[in-house]
Design an enzyme around this catalytic site. Structure first.
Site, PDB file in Angstrom:
ATOM      1  N   LYS A 142       0.860  -1.188   0.000  1.00  0.00           N
ATOM      2  CA  LYS A 142       0.000   0.000   0.000  1.00  0.00           C
ATOM      3  C   LYS A 142       0.892   1.233   0.000  1.00  0.00           C
ATOM      4  O   LYS A 142       1.808   1.348   0.820  1.00  0.00           O
ATOM      5  CB  LYS A 142      -0.904   0.023   1.238  1.00  0.00           C
ATOM      6  CG  LYS A 142      -1.860   1.213   1.255  1.00  0.00           C
ATOM      7  CD  LYS A 142      -2.795   1.158   2.451  1.00  0.00           C
ATOM      8  CE  LYS A 142      -2.254   1.819   3.673  1.00  0.00           C
ATOM      9  NZ  LYS A 142      -2.108   3.281   3.582  1.00  0.00           N
ATOM     10  N   ASP A 177      -3.454   4.324  -1.757  1.00  0.00           N
ATOM     11  CA  ASP A 177      -4.378   4.761  -0.697  1.00  0.00           C
ATOM     12  C   ASP A 177      -4.425   6.286  -0.667  1.00  0.00           C
ATOM     13  O   ASP A 177      -3.851   6.923   0.210  1.00  0.00           O
ATOM     14  CB  ASP A 177      -3.901   4.199   0.642  1.00  0.00           C
ATOM     15  CG  ASP A 177      -4.875   4.450   1.777  1.00  0.00           C
ATOM     16  OD1 ASP A 177      -6.043   4.805   1.503  1.00  0.00           O
ATOM     17  OD2 ASP A 177      -4.463   4.290   2.947  1.00  0.00           O
ATOM     18  N   LEU A 178      -5.125   6.850  -1.655  1.00  0.00           N
ATOM     19  CA  LEU A 178      -5.180   8.313  -1.771  1.00  0.00           C
ATOM     20  C   LEU A 178      -6.441   8.897  -1.152  1.00  0.00           C
ATOM     21  O   LEU A 178      -6.555  10.118  -1.026  1.00  0.00           O
ATOM     22  CB  LEU A 178      -5.093   8.723  -3.250  1.00  0.00           C
ATOM     23  CG  LEU A 178      -3.783   8.319  -3.936  1.00  0.00           C
ATOM     24  CD1 LEU A 178      -3.783   8.789  -5.387  1.00  0.00           C
ATOM     25  CD2 LEU A 178      -2.584   8.882  -3.190  1.00  0.00           C
ATOM     26  N   LYS A 179      -7.391   8.056  -0.806  1.00  0.00           N
ATOM     27  CA  LYS A 179      -8.636   8.503  -0.144  1.00  0.00           C
ATOM     28  C   LYS A 179      -9.207   9.726  -0.850  1.00  0.00           C
ATOM     29  O   LYS A 179      -9.385  10.793  -0.256  1.00  0.00           O
ATOM     30  CB  LYS A 179      -8.403   8.783   1.334  1.00  0.00           C
ATOM     31  CG  LYS A 179      -7.887   7.579   2.113  1.00  0.00           C
ATOM     32  CD  LYS A 179      -7.751   7.884   3.588  1.00  0.00           C
ATOM     33  CE  LYS A 179      -7.175   6.727   4.357  1.00  0.00           C
ATOM     34  NZ  LYS A 179      -5.737   6.516   4.134  1.00  0.00           N
ATOM     35  N   ASP A 226     -13.644  14.847  -3.404  1.00  0.00           N
ATOM     36  CA  ASP A 226     -13.664  16.185  -4.001  1.00  0.00           C
ATOM     37  C   ASP A 226     -14.977  16.295  -4.761  1.00  0.00           C
ATOM     38  O   ASP A 226     -15.836  15.417  -4.645  1.00  0.00           O
ATOM     39  CB  ASP A 226     -12.438  16.342  -4.926  1.00  0.00           C
ATOM     40  CG  ASP A 226     -11.986  17.795  -5.059  1.00  0.00           C
ATOM     41  OD1 ASP A 226     -12.858  18.668  -5.314  1.00  0.00           O
ATOM     42  OD2 ASP A 226     -10.787  18.053  -4.939  1.00  0.00           O
ATOM     43  N   THR A 228     -10.199   3.670  11.004  1.00  0.00           N
ATOM     44  CA  THR A 228      -9.968   2.755  12.131  1.00  0.00           C
ATOM     45  C   THR A 228      -9.395   3.466  13.361  1.00  0.00           C
ATOM     46  O   THR A 228      -9.304   2.868  14.428  1.00  0.00           O
ATOM     47  CB  THR A 228      -9.014   1.617  11.708  1.00  0.00           C
ATOM     48  OG1 THR A 228      -7.825   2.188  11.144  1.00  0.00           O
ATOM     49  CG2 THR A 228      -9.671   0.722  10.684  1.00  0.00           C
ATOM     50  N   ARG A 243      -3.135  -5.611  14.554  1.00  0.00           N
ATOM     51  CA  ARG A 243      -1.965  -5.609  15.414  1.00  0.00           C
ATOM     52  C   ARG A 243      -1.653  -7.023  15.901  1.00  0.00           C
ATOM     53  O   ARG A 243      -2.475  -7.625  16.612  1.00  0.00           O
ATOM     54  CB  ARG A 243      -2.208  -4.712  16.653  1.00  0.00           C
ATOM     55  CG  ARG A 243      -2.236  -3.215  16.336  1.00  0.00           C
ATOM     56  CD  ARG A 243      -0.860  -2.737  15.944  1.00  0.00           C
ATOM     57  NE  ARG A 243      -0.800  -1.321  15.645  1.00  0.00           N
ATOM     58  CZ  ARG A 243      -0.922  -0.783  14.428  1.00  0.00           C
ATOM     59  NH1 ARG A 243      -1.144  -1.558  13.382  1.00  0.00           N
ATOM     60  NH2 ARG A 243      -0.802   0.515  14.250  1.00  0.00           N
ATOM     61  N   GLN A 281      -4.425   3.711  16.445  1.00  0.00           N
ATOM     62  CA  GLN A 281      -5.567   2.899  16.011  1.00  0.00           C
ATOM     63  C   GLN A 281      -6.504   2.642  17.193  1.00  0.00           C
ATOM     64  O   GLN A 281      -6.050   2.443  18.313  1.00  0.00           O
ATOM     65  CB  GLN A 281      -5.085   1.560  15.435  1.00  0.00           C
ATOM     66  CG  GLN A 281      -4.179   1.680  14.228  1.00  0.00           C
ATOM     67  CD  GLN A 281      -4.943   2.013  12.945  1.00  0.00           C
ATOM     68  OE1 GLN A 281      -6.165   2.200  12.964  1.00  0.00           O
ATOM     69  NE2 GLN A 281      -4.217   2.091  11.840  1.00  0.00           N
ATOM     70  N   GLY A 324       1.060  -1.676   8.751  1.00  0.00           N
ATOM     71  CA  GLY A 324       2.167  -0.757   8.537  1.00  0.00           C
ATOM     72  C   GLY A 324       3.250  -0.916   9.583  1.00  0.00           C
ATOM     73  O   GLY A 324       4.156  -1.753   9.448  1.00  0.00           O
ATOM     74  N   ARG A 325       3.155  -0.136  10.646  1.00  0.00           N
ATOM     75  CA  ARG A 325       4.239  -0.050  11.633  1.00  0.00           C
ATOM     76  C   ARG A 325       4.679  -1.380  12.243  1.00  0.00           C
ATOM     77  O   ARG A 325       5.885  -1.541  12.487  1.00  0.00           O
ATOM     78  CB  ARG A 325       3.865   0.988  12.707  1.00  0.00           C
ATOM     79  CG  ARG A 325       3.886   2.407  12.146  1.00  0.00           C
ATOM     80  CD  ARG A 325       3.119   3.381  13.005  1.00  0.00           C
ATOM     81  NE  ARG A 325       1.669   3.195  12.886  1.00  0.00           N
ATOM     82  CZ  ARG A 325       0.763   3.976  13.453  1.00  0.00           C
ATOM     83  NH1 ARG A 325       1.155   5.009  14.180  1.00  0.00           N
ATOM     84  NH2 ARG A 325      -0.523   3.749  13.290  1.00  0.00           N
TER      85      ARG A 325
HETATM   86  O1  LIG Z   1      -9.325   3.538   8.261  1.00  0.00           O
HETATM   87  C1  LIG Z   1      -8.136   3.488   7.887  1.00  0.00           C
HETATM   88  C2  LIG Z   1      -7.750   3.732   6.583  1.00  0.00           C
HETATM   89  C3  LIG Z   1      -6.429   3.631   6.235  1.00  0.00           C
HETATM   90  N1  LIG Z   1      -5.491   3.323   7.149  1.00  0.00           N
HETATM   91  C4  LIG Z   1      -4.087   3.225   6.689  1.00  0.00           C
HETATM   92  O2  LIG Z   1      -3.574   1.919   6.967  1.00  0.00           O
HETATM   93  C5  LIG Z   1      -2.249   1.978   7.444  1.00  0.00           C
HETATM   94  C6  LIG Z   1      -2.191   1.391   8.822  1.00  0.00           C
HETATM   95  O3  LIG Z   1      -0.882   1.545   9.331  1.00  0.00           O
HETATM   96  P1  LIG Z   1      -0.446   1.004  10.780  1.00  0.00           P
HETATM   97  O4  LIG Z   1       0.953   1.507  10.920  1.00  0.00           O
HETATM   98  O5  LIG Z   1      -0.553  -0.498  10.717  1.00  0.00           O
HETATM   99  O6  LIG Z   1      -1.384   1.600  11.786  1.00  0.00           O
HETATM  100  C7  LIG Z   1      -1.821   3.448   7.378  1.00  0.00           C
HETATM  101  O7  LIG Z   1      -1.157   3.645   6.158  1.00  0.00           O
HETATM  102  C8  LIG Z   1      -3.140   4.204   7.368  1.00  0.00           C
HETATM  103  O8  LIG Z   1      -3.050   5.406   6.612  1.00  0.00           O
HETATM  104  C9  LIG Z   1      -5.851   3.087   8.440  1.00  0.00           C
HETATM  105  O9  LIG Z   1      -5.007   2.820   9.332  1.00  0.00           O
HETATM  106  N2  LIG Z   1      -7.171   3.160   8.773  1.00  0.00           N
END
Ligand SMILES: O=c1ccn([C@@H]2O[C@H](COP(=O)(O)O)[C@@H](O)[C@H]2O)c(=O)[nH]1
Length: 235
Positions: free
Chosen positions: A36, A64-66, A69, A119, A180, A189, A209-210
């Protein structure tokens, strides 16, 4: 959509530069097949070029540009994203926006995901933003609208996955950030589950992600999540 365990993990390349992104991709190697790319890497410079490079290398890419507009802008922006050859694009789950994106991707292979409720939000956050219904009903309303419009999938938390799978059937893609592994820092989150719980709840893809990118051994972290996904998939 591909459903083997490795393709179910979408790793969020949340790093500030193309060099860092490509170094991380190199480190992750064949442990990760689906990436992503979001605002940090796109605005940091080079995110779209990284996306095209990953597609050429045979990886799947979720941009993931969400988008959100006026319809003309969303439709035209979506058509431009489709030209990149990426697999998934997010738009906010407002009917006008979803309809415009649906028109913009017509005739292309691009799949659209509607963001329902972030989230990082709980009921109190939604009330503070002016939405009194709470998370569950708001997610459901946007999910139903997305399905009616012909959107391919939803960004939801794992908490909503079981109910939406039952309500919407097998063809709606359920993509869940807010994942997680046990013991990982939750950070910002709010609606989280472990990879195994999210898969058992019916998620198609988990966005992480992290817990991967900030791990001392990102490849081992990704492999552990794929193993947990695999162990929780029903035959
Ligand atoms: O509702 C949402 C929409 C997008 N995200 C994106 O997912 C990843 C989550 O990253 P972590 O580091 O695992 O928290 C991040 O790029 C968000 O922009 C989301 O978390 N929730």
């Amino acid at each position: 959509m591909q459903t083997n365990a490795r393709d179910r993990l979408i790793t969020a390349l949340d790093v500030p530069s193309a060099d860092e992104a490509l170094a991380l991709v190199d480190r992750l190697g064949d442990a990760v097949s689906f990436y992503k790319i979001g605002m940090e890497l796109v605005y940091g410079g080079g995110g779209l070029a990284v996306a095209e490079r990953l597609v050429k290398a045979g990886k799947k890419v979720f941009l993931d540009l969400k988008l959100h507009d006026i319809p003309n802008t969303v439709e035209r922006a979506t058509a431009q994203v489709a030209r990149l050859g990426v697999h998934l694009l997010t738009v906010h789950g407002y009917p006008q926006t979803m309809r415009a994106a649906h028109a913009g991707r017509a005739g292309t292979g691009l799949k659209l995901l509607a963001v329902t409720v972030m989230t990082s939000y709980d009921d109190d956050d939604l009330v503070a933003a002016g939405y009194a219904e709470g998370v569950g009903p708001t997610v459901r309303r946007r999910a139903d609208q997305a399905k009616d419009i012909g959107i391919d999938g939803l960004i939801i938390s794992p908490h909503e996955a079981a109910a939406l799978r039952a309500a919407l059937g097998p063809s709606m893609l359920l993509v869940t950030p807010g994942v997680r592994p046990a013991g990982s820092a939750v950070g910002d989150q709010k609606r989280v589950m472990t990879p195994g719980e999210a898969i058992r709840a019916g998620a198609d893809h988990l966005v992480v992600g992290r817990p991967v990118t900030a791990a001392s051994d990102p490849r081992a972290a990704a492999e552990a999540i794929v193993a947990e996904i695999s162990a929780n998939l029903t035959a």
